[in-house]
Scaffold this active site. Structure first.
Site, PDB file in Angstrom:
ATOM      1  N   SER A 131       0.859  -1.182   0.000  1.00  0.00           N
ATOM      2  CA  SER A 131       0.000   0.000   0.000  1.00  0.00           C
ATOM      3  C   SER A 131       0.894   1.230   0.000  1.00  0.00           C
ATOM      4  CB  SER A 131      -0.883   0.009   1.256  1.00  0.00           C
ATOM      5  OG  SER A 131      -1.527   1.257   1.424  1.00  0.00           O
ATOM      6  N   TYR A 144      -1.936  -1.157  10.763  1.00  0.00           N
ATOM      7  CA  TYR A 144      -2.100  -1.434   9.332  1.00  0.00           C
ATOM      8  C   TYR A 144      -0.911  -0.876   8.548  1.00  0.00           C
ATOM      9  CZ  TYR A 144      -3.728  -1.130   4.546  1.00  0.00           C
ATOM     10  OH  TYR A 144      -3.811  -1.228   3.171  1.00  0.00           O
TER      11      TYR A 144
END
Length: 250
Positions: A131, A144
């Site tokens: 990401s 995360y």
């Protein structure tokens, strides 16, 4: 030609399956949701095998590998993962440990096992979905962001080891910004920025993988943001990250 895709019941994983099927790849789709994978299968033109597995459980990772290791798999896509929004002390520990198991341990285990096979035959592709979060610390999504940093840096390091070894196996990382998938619903947030279409991101990733790129950042905005990050100090980056993360709160 055969590809295995985790997190294949929707979003980027589903769209990668559509693209690879159109290219002639048979597919092994893996997720917990069999009914959604059955819906995906209806749109695929090649042979499809569906495997139900909870990859946040270590045993399921090894059982998945054992179930498919005799098949001549050419591509592994580690796409399964999820996030959670909130201050670090507010998010339940059990949820974070589950996230670590899925986002980190499962990726690590499957990469390790399949890479061993790919190296023996000196061919194959591994695409790990990281990401844009992997480039930063992420206040309000601290765990995360940390998991995606792990995936990105692990992938880059393995790439260089393979290159120095003269291997024809290729490993790469996809680092998208906001994408219109079910991710935000599970994370309990809303996008602070406009999300890209998951199909566009999937196509960009597949094309980049076959072009043997190492890190793929889809979208002009995310590329510009990544360059800008290099000119900011850590405290400034943290303030900016918090500002955009805070705007995600639903």
């Amino acid at each position: 030609m055969k590809a295995l895709i985790t997190g294949a019941s929707g979003g980027i994983g589903r769209d990668m399956a559509l693209i690879l099927s159109r290219m002639g790849y048979d597919l092994i789709l893996v997720s917990r949701d069999v009914s959604k994978m059955e819906q995906v299968k209806k749109h695929l033109k090649t042979d499809v095998q569906i495997i139900s597995a909870d990859l946040s459980v270590e045993r399921d990772c090894f059982e998945l590998y054992e179930a498919v290791k005799e098949q001549d798999i050419d591509i592994l896509v580690n796409n399964a993962g999820f996030g959670a929004f909130g201050r670090f002390w507010e998010i339940p520990l059990e949820k974070e440990l589950n996230m670590l198991d899925l986002n980190v341990r499962a990726v690590h285990i499957l990469t390790k096992l399949f890479l061993s096979d790919f190296r023996k035959k000196d061919r194959g592709y591994i695409l790990n979905v990281s990401s844009s979060a992997g480039f930063l610390a992420g206040p309000l999504m601290a765990t995360y962001y940390a998991t995606k940093n792990y995936v990105l840096r692990l992938t880059e390091a393995i790439y260089e080891e393979l290159r120095k070894d003269g291997s024809h196996v290729h490993i790469c990382a996809l680092c998208p910004g906001p994408v219109n998938t079910g991710f935000n619903d599970r994370a309990g947030v809303r996008f602070a920025l406009k999300g890209m279409r998951s199909f566009d991101v999937a196509k960009y990733a597949i094309d980049g993988m076959f072009a043997k790129r190492v890190v793929m950042i889809p979208g002009v905005a995310m590329k510009v943001a990544h360059v800008g990050e290099k000119f900011m100090g850590e405290k400034a980056l943290l303030k900016v990250a918090y500002f955009f993360q805070h705007k995600k709160e639903g």
